[in-house]
Design an enzyme around this catalytic site. Structure first.
Site, PDB file in Angstrom:
ATOM      1  N   HIS A 194     -17.685 -11.313   0.712  1.00 31.91           N
ATOM      2  CA  HIS A 194     -17.010 -11.161   2.004  1.00 31.91           C
ATOM      3  C   HIS A 194     -15.931 -10.076   1.936  1.00 31.91           C
ATOM      4  CE1 HIS A 194     -19.113 -14.627   3.570  1.00 31.91           C
ATOM      5  NE2 HIS A 194     -18.886 -15.197   2.412  1.00 31.91           N
ATOM      6  N   ASP A 241     -15.732  -2.729   4.080  1.00 29.30           N
ATOM      7  CA  ASP A 241     -16.661  -1.697   4.553  1.00 29.30           C
ATOM      8  C   ASP A 241     -16.144  -1.235   5.914  1.00 29.30           C
ATOM      9  OD1 ASP A 241     -18.740  -0.238   5.712  1.00 29.30           O
ATOM     10  OD2 ASP A 241     -20.296  -1.441   4.751  1.00 29.30           O
ATOM     11  N   ARG A 267     -18.743  -0.579   8.856  1.00 33.82           N
ATOM     12  CA  ARG A 267     -19.268  -1.837   9.367  1.00 33.82           C
ATOM     13  C   ARG A 267     -18.261  -2.565  10.236  1.00 33.82           C
ATOM     14  NH1 ARG A 267     -17.843  -6.877   7.933  1.00 33.82           N
ATOM     15  NH2 ARG A 267     -19.372  -8.570   8.005  1.00 33.82           N
ATOM     16  N   GLY A 295     -24.216 -16.512  11.491  1.00 29.98           N
ATOM     17  CA  GLY A 295     -23.798 -16.131  10.144  1.00 29.98           C
ATOM     18  C   GLY A 295     -22.371 -15.632  10.164  1.00 29.98           C
ATOM     19  N   ASP A 305     -22.530 -21.080  10.239  1.00 27.86           N
ATOM     20  CA  ASP A 305     -22.765 -20.608   8.876  1.00 27.86           C
ATOM     21  C   ASP A 305     -23.179 -21.777   8.002  1.00 27.86           C
ATOM     22  OD1 ASP A 305     -21.752 -17.671   7.596  1.00 27.86           O
ATOM     23  OD2 ASP A 305     -22.399 -19.220   6.198  1.00 27.86           O
ATOM     24  N   GLU A 347     -31.658 -23.236  12.817  1.00 24.24           N
ATOM     25  CA  GLU A 347     -32.859 -23.948  13.274  1.00 24.24           C
ATOM     26  C   GLU A 347     -32.697 -25.465  13.269  1.00 24.24           C
ATOM     27  OE1 GLU A 347     -33.921 -19.931  11.781  1.00 24.24           O
ATOM     28  OE2 GLU A 347     -32.666 -21.579  11.048  1.00 24.24           O
ATOM     29  N   GLU A 391     -24.105  -9.952  12.239  1.00 21.34           N
ATOM     30  CA  GLU A 391     -24.249  -8.861  11.283  1.00 21.34           C
ATOM     31  C   GLU A 391     -25.375  -9.285  10.345  1.00 21.34           C
ATOM     32  OE1 GLU A 391     -24.683  -7.312   8.359  1.00 21.34           O
ATOM     33  OE2 GLU A 391     -22.658  -7.392   7.509  1.00 21.34           O
ATOM     34  N   GLU A 445     -33.853  -9.940   3.254  1.00 16.73           N
ATOM     35  CA  GLU A 445     -33.280 -11.266   3.484  1.00 16.73           C
ATOM     36  C   GLU A 445     -33.714 -11.904   4.805  1.00 16.73           C
ATOM     37  OE1 GLU A 445     -29.280 -11.344   0.728  1.00 16.73           O
ATOM     38  OE2 GLU A 445     -29.048 -10.720   2.801  1.00 16.73           O
ATOM     39  N   HIS A 467     -21.638  -0.476   2.561  1.00 12.79           N
ATOM     40  CA  HIS A 467     -22.066  -1.310   1.433  1.00 12.79           C
ATOM     41  C   HIS A 467     -23.587  -1.453   1.378  1.00 12.79           C
ATOM     42  CE1 HIS A 467     -22.311  -4.474   4.513  1.00 12.79           C
ATOM     43  NE2 HIS A 467     -23.022  -5.175   3.659  1.00 12.79           N
TER      44      HIS A 467
END
Length: 338
Positions: A28, A34, A37, A61, A83, A112, A127, A136, A277
């Protein structure tokens, strides 16, 4: 890639390594530092308060909750962050310490499997991008949330993405990392070289090594794309070599756009752009290709999720040199991003 939240296929039925990897603070810290970002997300939200004021926002997320805080500061009526990683507990403290408890609600779990405290949301922020954009498979989870909770005409931040490929010279890496295996302490360890070639390198490329402009080969509209579309076959590319040299590898990078903003905002992760990154993903060829200024290199890129672990990617690359109407096939290789 903020701390993630979505469906996964943990290897061998073991605890999910994917979410565990996002429980450590270090990842993190890297993402927050970054500048490209984090600044782009901040600008897309805070400079578009007219889109967020009074709205219900979902952050997929949420990680440390930084995007949730941006949305709350922009005037959102309610912000929900999801998350599955242990960083969730620190995010709750962050929300409280910054005085947003009344606006931000955090939920721990997989998208889900959880139930939202609302029927619909006006905006989804996430993100979700990985190396090679799609590594991923977190975009799958964003699409699930889009189909289940986003109101008709709602906004997604970001909402467009595209992938590019360019030629790269890298004789130094080839000599030190690839050819090394042919003579190791007087023994031939070449079988290991095969593994080295098959695994793309995620690295920051020196722009002086770039042999062409970036050629776009794949576009994603996040309002309409389906999960199935993200496995693609033979996306064509073509670029012109800008100097006489040797083509050692192909370099792939991506761009994302926030097109719903008052003034469209975007960022790119190419060698010509400011560091992120995500760096670039480099696919080394089995043999380098001598090239001259003006040569046209064309080919196809195919990508699909790995059958055993859908978060990993299997990629096929075909490369040819064009001369008028004649196409000379130069390489056909398979790679695995793990």
């Amino acid at each position: 890639m903020d701390a993630k939240s979505g469906a996964s296929s943990a290897k061998g039925g073991k605890p999910d390594y994917y979410f565990d990897s996002y429980s450590h603070f270090g990842i993190h810290e890297e993402m927050l530092k970054d500048e490209v970002r984090t600044t782009t997300y901040m600008r897309s939200i805070l400079q578009n308060r007219h889109l967020f004021k009074g709205k219900t926002v979902l952050d997929i997320g949420c990680g440390t909750g930084i995007l949730c805080v941006f949305a709350a500061k922009a005037g959102a009526k309610k912000v929900i962050g999801i998350d599955c990683a242990e960083i969730y507990y620190k995010a709750k403290e962050i929300v409280k310490d910054n005085g947003f408890e009344d606006t931000i609600t955090l939920i721990k779990g997989k998208v889900e499997e959880i139930k939202l405290p609302v029927e619909k949301v006006d905006i989804i922020i996430s993100e979700w991008m990985g190396y090679f954009l799609l590594y991923e498979s977190m975009l799958d989870t964003v699409l699930y949330a889009r189909d289940k909770w986003l109101v008709k005409g709602g906004a997604i931040f970001p909402d467009k993405a595209s992938m590019y490929v360019m030629g790269l010279e890298d004789a130094e890496y080839r000599a030190s990392k690839l050819e090394y295996w042919s003579n190791v302490w007087s023994f031939d360890l070449s079988p290991v070289r095969e593994l080295t070639i098959q695994e793309p390198l995620v690295e920051t490329c020196d722009f002086n090594q770039v042999l062409s402009k970036g050629a776009k080969f794949f576009d994603i509209d996040i309002y309409t794309v389906t999960k199935e579309d993200l496995d693609f076959e033979k996306k064509r590319f073509e670029f012109k070599i800008n100097r006489t040299d040797r083509l050692d590898a192909l370099c792939v990078y991506f761009r994302v756009d926030f097109s719903r903003c008052h003034k469209p905002i975007s960022f790119s992760t190419g060698p010509q752009d400011k560091y992120t990154h995500w760096k670039q993903t480099v696919f080394y060829l089995e043999k380098y290709i001598p090239v001259k200024h003006g040569d046209i290199i064309a080919g196809y890129l195919s990508c699909k999720r790995n059958a055993k672990n859908p978060r990993d990617l299997d990629i096929n690359l075909e490369v040819a040199k064009l001369s008028g109407s004649v196409k000379k096939k130069l390489a056909s290789q398979t790679y695995h991003i793990r």
